[in-house]
Scaffold this active site. Structure first.
Site, PDB file in Angstrom:
ATOM      1  N   HIS A   1      -9.623  23.046  53.398  1.00 27.69           N
ATOM      2  CA  HIS A   1      -9.830  21.615  53.357  1.00 27.69           C
ATOM      3  C   HIS A   1      -9.144  20.946  52.108  1.00 27.69           C
ATOM      4  O   HIS A   1      -9.787  20.080  51.529  1.00 27.69           O
ATOM      5  CB  HIS A   1     -11.524  21.548  53.112  1.00 27.69           C
ATOM      6  CG  HIS A   1     -12.285  21.596  54.276  1.00 27.69           C
ATOM      7  ND1 HIS A   1     -12.648  20.889  55.328  1.00 27.69           N
ATOM      8  CD2 HIS A   1     -12.799  22.945  54.635  1.00 27.69           C
ATOM      9  CE1 HIS A   1     -13.355  21.609  56.231  1.00 27.69           C
ATOM     10  NE2 HIS A   1     -13.552  22.814  55.840  1.00 27.69           N
TER      11      HIS A   1
ATOM     12  N   ASN B   1     -18.765  19.150  59.003  1.00 32.90           N
ATOM     13  CA  ASN B   1     -17.794  19.239  59.967  1.00 32.90           C
ATOM     14  C   ASN B   1     -17.762  17.975  61.209  1.00 32.90           C
ATOM     15  O   ASN B   1     -18.794  17.610  61.289  1.00 32.90           O
ATOM     16  CB  ASN B   1     -17.097  20.722  60.565  1.00 32.90           C
ATOM     17  CG  ASN B   1     -16.559  21.341  59.680  1.00 32.90           C
ATOM     18  OD1 ASN B   1     -16.023  20.816  58.255  1.00 32.90           O
ATOM     19  ND2 ASN B   1     -16.293  22.669  60.099  1.00 32.90           N
TER      20      ASN B   1
ATOM     21  N   HIS C   1     -21.278  21.666  47.539  1.00 32.10           N
ATOM     22  CA  HIS C   1     -21.763  23.159  47.855  1.00 32.10           C
ATOM     23  C   HIS C   1     -23.310  23.124  48.582  1.00 32.10           C
ATOM     24  O   HIS C   1     -24.026  22.283  48.549  1.00 32.10           O
ATOM     25  CB  HIS C   1     -22.378  23.710  46.279  1.00 32.10           C
ATOM     26  CG  HIS C   1     -22.971  24.931  46.367  1.00 32.10           C
ATOM     27  ND1 HIS C   1     -22.843  25.955  47.181  1.00 32.10           N
ATOM     28  CD2 HIS C   1     -23.971  25.300  45.382  1.00 32.10           C
ATOM     29  CE1 HIS C   1     -23.710  26.990  47.048  1.00 32.10           C
ATOM     30  NE2 HIS C   1     -24.340  26.519  45.837  1.00 32.10           N
TER      31      HIS C   1
HETATM   32  C1  HEM Z   1     -20.451  25.547  59.131  1.00 34.12           C
HETATM   33  C2  HEM Z   1     -19.459  26.331  58.822  1.00 34.12           C
HETATM   34  C3  HEM Z   1     -18.551  25.324  57.561  1.00 34.12           C
HETATM   35  C4  HEM Z   1     -18.463  24.104  57.653  1.00 34.12           C
HETATM   36  C5  HEM Z   1     -18.968  22.980  58.276  1.00 34.12           C
HETATM   37  C6  HEM Z   1     -17.781  23.751  56.279  1.00 34.12           C
HETATM   38  C7  HEM Z   1     -17.320  22.622  55.792  1.00 34.12           C
HETATM   39  C8  HEM Z   1     -16.463  22.539  54.421  1.00 34.12           C
HETATM   40  C9  HEM Z   1     -15.812  21.111  53.998  1.00 34.12           C
HETATM   41  C10 HEM Z   1     -16.442  19.994  54.599  1.00 34.12           C
HETATM   42  C11 HEM Z   1     -15.087  21.578  53.035  1.00 34.12           C
HETATM   43  C12 HEM Z   1     -14.572  20.541  52.135  1.00 34.12           C
HETATM   44  C13 HEM Z   1     -15.401  19.960  51.061  1.00 34.12           C
HETATM   45  C14 HEM Z   1     -14.521  19.015  50.343  1.00 34.12           C
HETATM   46  O1  HEM Z   1     -14.346  17.885  50.902  1.00 34.12           O
HETATM   47  O2  HEM Z   1     -14.363  18.984  49.206  1.00 34.12           O
HETATM   48  C15 HEM Z   1     -15.407  22.712  52.871  1.00 34.12           C
HETATM   49  C16 HEM Z   1     -14.674  23.497  51.769  1.00 34.12           C
HETATM   50  C17 HEM Z   1     -14.697  24.850  51.644  1.00 34.12           C
HETATM   51  N1  HEM Z   1     -15.291  25.908  52.525  1.00 34.12           N
HETATM   52 FE1  HEM Z   1     -16.461  25.436  54.050  1.00 34.12          FE
HETATM   53  N2  HEM Z   1     -17.162  25.132  55.828  1.00 34.12           N
HETATM   54  C18 HEM Z   1     -17.882  26.030  56.426  1.00 34.12           C
HETATM   55  C19 HEM Z   1     -17.598  27.444  56.690  1.00 34.12           C
HETATM   56  C20 HEM Z   1     -17.183  28.150  55.410  1.00 34.12           C
HETATM   57  C21 HEM Z   1     -17.573  29.396  55.142  1.00 34.12           C
HETATM   58  C22 HEM Z   1     -18.200  30.497  55.980  1.00 34.12           C
HETATM   59  C23 HEM Z   1     -16.874  29.581  53.941  1.00 34.12           C
HETATM   60  C24 HEM Z   1     -16.930  30.874  53.212  1.00 34.12           C
HETATM   61  C25 HEM Z   1     -17.481  31.847  53.415  1.00 34.12           C
HETATM   62  C26 HEM Z   1     -16.436  28.222  53.621  1.00 34.12           C
HETATM   63  C27 HEM Z   1     -15.784  28.171  52.226  1.00 34.12           C
HETATM   64  C28 HEM Z   1     -15.261  26.740  51.843  1.00 34.12           C
HETATM   65  C29 HEM Z   1     -14.336  26.731  50.602  1.00 34.12           C
HETATM   66  C30 HEM Z   1     -14.097  27.971  49.856  1.00 34.12           C
HETATM   67  C31 HEM Z   1     -13.981  25.372  50.377  1.00 34.12           C
HETATM   68  C32 HEM Z   1     -13.321  24.834  49.430  1.00 34.12           C
HETATM   69  C33 HEM Z   1     -14.165  24.409  48.571  1.00 34.12           C
HETATM   70  C34 HEM Z   1     -13.735  23.670  47.348  1.00 34.12           C
HETATM   71  O3  HEM Z   1     -12.769  24.254  46.476  1.00 34.12           O
HETATM   72  O4  HEM Z   1     -14.470  22.894  46.456  1.00 34.12           O
HETATM   73  N3  HEM Z   1     -16.744  27.259  54.498  1.00 34.12           N
HETATM   74  N4  HEM Z   1     -15.975  23.363  53.850  1.00 34.12           N
END
Ligand code: HEM
Length: 753
Positions: free
Chosen positions: A131, A203, A395
């Site tokens: 993202h 999402n 978070h």
């Molecule tokens: C339903 C499943 C998921 C959804 C809806 C989702 C949604 C998102 C969204 C919207 C962001 C962007 C946040 C922003 O705008 O700063 C994000 C970032 C991220 N997601 Fe997810 N995600 C999902 C699953 C996962 C999983 C399973 C992991 C790890 C085990 C993960 C790890 C991350 C990480 C590391 C970031 C970057 C956050 C940052 O650097 O601040 N995500 N996710």
């Protein structure tokens, strides 16, 4: 003769004209870069920093521990009229290093040079691991009170308004990648509630590729560019992605959503949002319910065509962020309703036979209606991209009392991952003190020190129990609004690395999605799979994915197989026939057209019948008219926003032809840059290309007066969604009606039933 005199006179005239055009441009069409039009001369009279643009907002001025300061949000930015060091000492010169003579070496003592270059050298931080590409906006959430029965979360109480910051994003691409790639979109909302921050990290698709977070590195490694050549950027159309998802078949539901029109949204404003997981809600009486979060856009769910998405990747890679900012600037504030699907909290954690802990499954809205509980309005753009959009840290564990997690194994892993990654991305453990992340509730934690600590903690006892700080901070009691983890019973079970058997069905809901699509949507899905698999190098991967498609639907499989020139395999699982869910389809309804863009082609040599009137009516309808002419400047006193050289069809939702401009002087040299235009002696070929592309992309086209000739020359007169009329007003009314359905799909009979 003083040669400067005529030059100066010309300059004055040019300046006056430029000032006039600039004023006309910035007064109504969004997109001006600053809050005041620039002068041609460099300003030299000292004055305070200009105010932000009228539509810009900034984080509230809170202390690192959540107290309101009362200072205006402009206090977040630079102050005073004079250039200073970071310590506030005024500087006389920032253009020359301190040297031993004008031709001499630079001196180490030049502390200003070192401060300036050192800070610059460290301006970049790691981009998000996923993202990375995103755009944000501030807004407000107003609760209807309809969720009070199921959750005690205060921000959902009737009439409560809560400030929010939303960040939309793509998943796979780097920070500089194009907005319009085929991908899932993030829709993350930070609610600054007075009971602590709530992050709904959602999402635009309700399912996920994997059921267990331990697979997240696998799916992301597969989707990211290949590790050797680092290509392709921001694409799923490559071997490693399809290698993984065809072997790891629980991803098939999510890939179907990505291959559908949902993977190429027209606008962030036109996307649904889904919390994906099932959450556990608890009300004031301590009763619990299970629930899924939904965002429903006021403008409906709309998409680009695939060709538009590809063209935009080159013509305007910032298309979605520009659309978001421009809409807010134009006053067309994006709106969504927050909705809940609520399920009884039973020990099985299922509803209608669907496992609520499986994030690859939806609960069709026909079985559990989405109940609206509040409205989100985005009404301010960020003042500073880095400070707000880049530094915001979401978070899934930021939860207020009344909302708790379930045992969904994907959610459980996310609870670990976000803070962990932000420790690196934001350079230490104090990122919650960055202005955009500061809570709007009093913070009294026992977390101390660390890089970039901004709080000045008083007291001597950041530990519990203590007596030296009088026992403070105290645990909140039952009536003090504490977050209490719901005491869910965890049944005794062996410690295993395994999924429940209910997670094994990887195909029935993919088929449900396919069967719920209209013919045109099915056709797009077929084309998307055919393109993506066609871009893979290895036939074995195509064959393996075709087997997955056979397990979804024989028509889908056969159509894609034909495109790939491969035989269609037989299914290896029994095909079930679930009842379709009409709510999944995007077409067939009528929606408002707020903030859409109308291109209006004018001919400066032939009068501008009705153009001013139409332009005003478009503004009045909450849309943005862009005049397209052979040259820039003013035409008939109206400001030109796009020339035939700079305008491209993909930025318009509708095309209006108010004239039939002859080829402009730069028409021929530009022809190869915009290949495909029909040759015409009468009309500029770039206008014909505009018409051709808008027609191909199923957009409404309208013409009056001489503009009707252009339709004839382009060969589209009389076809569906191409309207003519005696006046601009008449044509505008007709195209507005067409725009309510977003596209004129009747133009193309779908080839997939
Ligand atoms: C339903 C499943 C998921 C959804 C809806 C989702 C949604 C998102 C969204 C919207 C962001 C962007 C946040 C922003 O705008 O700063 C994000 C970032 C991220 N997601 Fe997810 N995600 C999902 C699953 C996962 C999983 C399973 C992991 C790890 C085990 C993960 C790890 C991350 C990480 C590391 C970031 C970057 C956050 C940052 O650097 O601040 N995500 N996710």
């Amino acid at each position: 003769m003083d040669a400067s005199k005529p030059a100066k006179a010309v300059k004055d005239v040019v300046e006056a004209a430029a000032g006039k055009v600039a004023d006309a441009l910035t007064s109504d069409v969004p997109g001006a870069p600053g809050s005041a039009p620039p002068t041609v001369e460099e300003p030299t009279t000292p004055h305070d920093p200009l105010p932000p643009k009228k539509e810009q907002g900034a984080p509230e001025t809170r202390t690192p521990t959540g107290a309101a300061t009362g200072a205006p949000t402009t206090a977040n930015g630079q102050q005073g009229a004079f250039l200073t060091t970071s310590q506030g000492a005024r500087l006389r010169d920032t253009d020359h290093s301190l040297k031993a003579g004008p031709r001499g070496p630079v001196l180490l003592q030049d502390h200003h040079l070192r401060e300036k270059i050192t800070h610059f050298d460290h301006e970049r931080i790691p981009e998000r691991v996923v993202h990375a590409r995103g755009a944000g906006a501030h807004g407000v959430f107003e609760a209807y009170g309809k969720a009070e029965g199921v959750t005690k979360a205060g921000f959902l109480a009737k009439g409560r308004t809560t400030n929010v910051f939303v960040r939309f994003s793509t998943v796979l691409g780097s920070r500089g990648s194009a907005d319009t790639v085929r991908d899932t979109r993030g829709f993350a909302t930070k609610f600054y509630t007075d009971e602590g921050t709530f992050d709904l990290v959602a999402n635009n698709m309700p399912v996920f590729f994997i059921q267990d977070a331990i697979k997240f590195p696998d799916i992301i490694h597969a989707g990211k560019p290949h590790p050797d050549r680092e290509i392709p950027q921001a694409q799923s159309a490559h071997d490693t992605f399809w290698d993984f998802v065809s072997l790891h078949t629980e991803a098939q539901h999510h890939t179907m959503w990505n291959m559908s029109d949902r993977g190429i949204p027209r606008s962030y404003r036109m996307m649904e949002g889904f919390g994906v997981h099932t959450f556990r809600l608890v009300n004031a009486a301590g009763e619990t319910a299970l629930a899924k979060f939904h965002w429903k856009p006021k403008l409906g769910v709309h998409s680009l065509t695939w060709e538009e998405a590809q063209l935009l990747g080159g013509v305007d890679p910032d298309f979605h962020r520009r659309d978001l900012y421009d809409a807010i600037e134009a006053g067309a504030f994006p709106e969504w309703e927050l909705g809940l699907q609520v399920f009884p909290d039973t020990p099985e954690e299922t509803f209608a036979g669907i496992d609520l802990l499986d994030p690859t499954k939806i609960v069709p809205e026909e079985l559990a209606p989405v109940q609206p509980v509040g409205k989100l309005t985005l009404n301010r753009t960020p003042t500073n991209f880095f400070a707000e959009t880049e530094q915001v840290a979401f978070h899934v564990g930021h939860l207020p009392p009344g909302i708790d997690v379930t045992n969904d194994p994907l959610l459980q892993g996310r609870l670990f991952s976000y803070v962990d990654t932000q420790l690196t991305r934001l350079g230490g453990p104090n990122f919650s003190q960055v202005p955009i992340n500061r809570p709007h509730a009093p913070v009294n934690d026992m977390l101390r020190d660390g890089f970039h600590q901004q709080a000045v903690h008083a007291g001597v006892a950041p530990y519990r129990p203590n007596s030296l700080d009088g026992g403070n901070p105290f645990p909140a009691g039952d009536t003090d609004g504490a977050f209490v983890d719901v005491p869910v019973t965890v049944t005794e079970a062996p410690k295993v690395r395994a999924n429940p058997a209910s997670f094994d069905d990887h195909y029935s809901q993919v088929r449900l999605f396919w069967l719920s699509m209209s013919p045109v949507e099915k056709e797009h899905i077929v084309r998307a799979y055919t393109f993506e698999l066609g871009m893979c190098y290895h036939q074995a991967i195509r064959e393996r994915q075709l087997q997955c498609l056979a397990n979804i639907d024989p028509v889908l499989c056969a159509e894609v197989a034909t495109g790939l020139g491969l035989p269609a395999p037989e299914p290896t699982v029994p095909l079930v026939d679930p009842a379709p869910s009409p709510a999944l389809s995007q077409v067939g309804r009528q929606w408002p057209a707020d903030g859409r863009t109308m291109g209006i082609v004018v001919d400066p040599t032939a009068g501008l019948d009705d153009v001013d009137e139409v332009r005003r009516a478009v503004f009045a309808a909450g849309m943005v008219p862009l005049l397209v002419a052979p040259h820039g400047g003013l035409v008939g006193g109206l400001p030109v926003q796009r020339t035939f050289a700079t305008g491209r069809s993909v930025e318009f939702d509708v095309l209006l032809l108010a004239g039939a401009p002859a080829p402009a002087p730069d028409a021929s040299p530009a022809r190869d840059a915009k290949a495909g235009a029909a040759d015409s002696a009468a009309v500029d070929p770039r206008v014909l290309l505009l018409v051709d592309e808008c027609w191909r992309h199923a957009k409404a086209i309208g013409a009056w007066g001489a503009g009707v000739d252009v339709l004839r020359q382009a060969g589209v007169a009389g076809t569906p969604g191409v309207v003519t009329g005696g006046s601009g007003a008449e044509v505008l009314t007709a195209v507005q009606q067409l725009l309510a359905a977003h596209r004129v799909w009747e133009r193309f009979p779908a080839s997939v039933a």
